[in-house]
Design a protein around this motif. Structure first.
Motif, short mmCIF file in Angstrom:
data_model
loop_
_atom_site.label_atom_id
_atom_site.label_comp_id
_atom_site.label_asym_id
_atom_site.label_seq_id
_atom_site.Cartn_x
_atom_site.Cartn_y
_atom_site.Cartn_z
N LEU A 1 9.35 25.87 1.24
CA LEU A 1 10.29 26.99 1.24
C LEU A 1 10.85 27.18 2.63
N TYR A 2 12.16 27.22 2.73
CA TYR A 2 12.81 27.65 3.97
C TYR A 2 12.99 29.16 3.85
N LEU A 3 12.23 29.91 4.64
CA LEU A 3 12.39 31.36 4.72
C LEU A 3 13.34 31.62 5.88
N ILE A 4 14.49 32.18 5.55
CA ILE A 4 15.57 32.35 6.52
C ILE A 4 15.77 33.85 6.75
N ALA A 5 15.56 34.29 7.97
CA ALA A 5 15.59 35.73 8.25
C ALA A 5 16.65 36.08 9.28
N CYS A 6 17.31 37.20 9.04
CA CYS A 6 18.35 37.72 9.90
C CYS A 6 17.79 38.85 10.76
N ALA A 7 18.60 39.32 11.69
CA ALA A 7 18.20 40.43 12.54
C ALA A 7 18.38 41.73 11.75
N ALA A 8 17.47 41.95 10.83
CA ALA A 8 17.41 43.17 10.03
C ALA A 8 15.98 43.69 10.16
N GLY A 9 15.80 44.97 10.01
CA GLY A 9 14.50 45.61 10.25
C GLY A 9 13.26 44.86 9.80
N PRO A 10 13.19 44.38 8.56
CA PRO A 10 11.97 43.72 8.10
C PRO A 10 11.61 42.44 8.87
N THR A 11 12.55 41.88 9.62
CA THR A 11 12.25 40.65 10.36
C THR A 11 11.19 40.89 11.42
N GLN A 12 11.03 42.12 11.85
CA GLN A 12 9.94 42.39 12.79
C GLN A 12 8.58 42.17 12.12
N TYR A 13 8.58 42.07 10.78
CA TYR A 13 7.36 41.80 10.01
C TYR A 13 7.47 40.48 9.24
N ILE A 14 8.23 39.54 9.76
CA ILE A 14 8.45 38.28 9.05
C ILE A 14 7.14 37.55 8.81
N ASP A 15 6.16 37.79 9.64
CA ASP A 15 4.85 37.16 9.41
C ASP A 15 4.26 37.62 8.07
N ASP A 16 4.54 38.86 7.65
CA ASP A 16 4.11 39.32 6.32
C ASP A 16 4.80 38.51 5.23
N CYS B 1 8.68 27.01 6.05
CA CYS B 1 9.40 26.68 7.28
C CYS B 1 10.29 27.88 7.58
N LEU B 2 10.22 28.36 8.79
CA LEU B 2 10.92 29.59 9.15
C LEU B 2 12.17 29.26 9.96
N ILE B 3 13.28 29.82 9.52
CA ILE B 3 14.55 29.70 10.23
C ILE B 3 15.02 31.12 10.52
N LEU B 4 15.38 31.37 11.76
CA LEU B 4 15.83 32.70 12.18
C LEU B 4 17.26 32.63 12.71
N THR B 5 18.03 33.69 12.50
CA THR B 5 19.31 33.77 13.17
C THR B 5 19.03 33.86 14.67
N PRO B 6 19.99 33.53 15.52
CA PRO B 6 19.74 33.64 16.96
C PRO B 6 19.29 35.04 17.39
N SER B 7 19.87 36.07 16.81
CA SER B 7 19.45 37.44 17.16
C SER B 7 18.02 37.71 16.72
N ALA B 8 17.65 37.28 15.52
CA ALA B 8 16.28 37.47 15.04
C ALA B 8 15.30 36.68 15.90
N ALA B 9 15.69 35.50 16.34
CA ALA B 9 14.81 34.70 17.21
C ALA B 9 14.55 35.43 18.52
N ALA B 10 15.56 36.13 19.02
CA ALA B 10 15.37 36.89 20.27
C ALA B 10 14.32 37.98 20.09
N TRP B 11 14.27 38.59 18.90
CA TRP B 11 13.26 39.62 18.64
C TRP B 11 11.85 39.04 18.77
N VAL C 1 16.78 33.63 1.73
CA VAL C 1 17.39 34.31 2.87
C VAL C 1 16.99 35.78 2.74
N ALA C 2 16.00 36.16 3.54
CA ALA C 2 15.46 37.52 3.45
C ALA C 2 14.72 37.86 4.73
N PRO C 3 14.97 39.00 5.28
CA PRO C 3 16.01 39.94 4.88
C PRO C 3 17.39 39.41 5.29
#
Length: 175
Positions: free
Chosen positions: A5-20, A33-43, A80-82
């Motif tokens: 599974l590619y779990l793709i997360a954006c810079a939206a509130g729940p991404t601070q809990y992407i480990d969940d 496999c985790l893919i983050l937007t550049p903004s989410a990666a910065a978090w 793609v969540a969140p």
């Protein structure tokens, strides 16, 4: 056989809990496999190694350079969540300027099961582009998990990112 599974997360509130979200997917048998937007990666930058250790894979947030090898196994599905309002509207318009949009944009047309669950507020959801973007993604075969049975936009400043329904999104992806 392990499912990827590619779990793709954006810079939206729940991404601070992407480990969940990663743990929820792993509990249902996914190799994540985790893919983050550049903004989410910065978090996550100060704690990125935690995500690498958790998934056993590099965390990607940018397109690879032409001479770089693929670092991730081939995806069986993508979630793609969140999904932020910005990503939804860029993706719906066909703008794949980040890896986080480019992978599912191609994947859905290459036979990969692709689902997305938004996380944004009611004021953002009221934008006319939102409905058009959701319709455009659904027309392409993306399972957009919004409204009843998915994520319903919350009132502005009243979201609960910790309560993001990871398991519900994973269950719908598996259905």
């Amino acid at each position: 056989m392990t499912r990827v599974l590619y779990l793709i997360a954006c810079a939206a509130g729940p991404t601070q809990y992407i480990d969940d979200g990663v743990r929820a997917a792993q509990a249902t048998g996914w190799d994540v496999c985790l893919i983050l937007t550049p903004s989410a990666a910065a978090w996550w930058e100060p704690r990125m190694q935690e995500l690498v250790d958790l998934t056993g894979h590099p965390v990607r947030s940018r397109y690879k350079l032409p001479w770089e090898q693929d670092q991730l196994p081939k995806a069986d599905a993508m979630l793609v969540a969140p999904m932020s309002c910005t990503t939804l509207n860029k993706w719906g318009a066909g703008i794949a300027d980040t890896l986080a949009i480019g992978l599912p944009s191609e994947g859905v047309h290459m036979g990969v099961r692709v689902a997305s669950m938004p996380y944004f507020n009611q004021a953002q959801a009221a934008q006319p582009a939102v409905g058009a973007s959701i319709a455009a993604l659904r027309k392409q075969g993306v399972m957009v998990l919004d409204g009843p049975g998915g994520y319903q936009p919350h009132p502005p400043k009243q979201g609960d990112p910790k309560a993001f329904p990871w398991r519900q999104a994973l269950d719908r992806l598996d259905a």
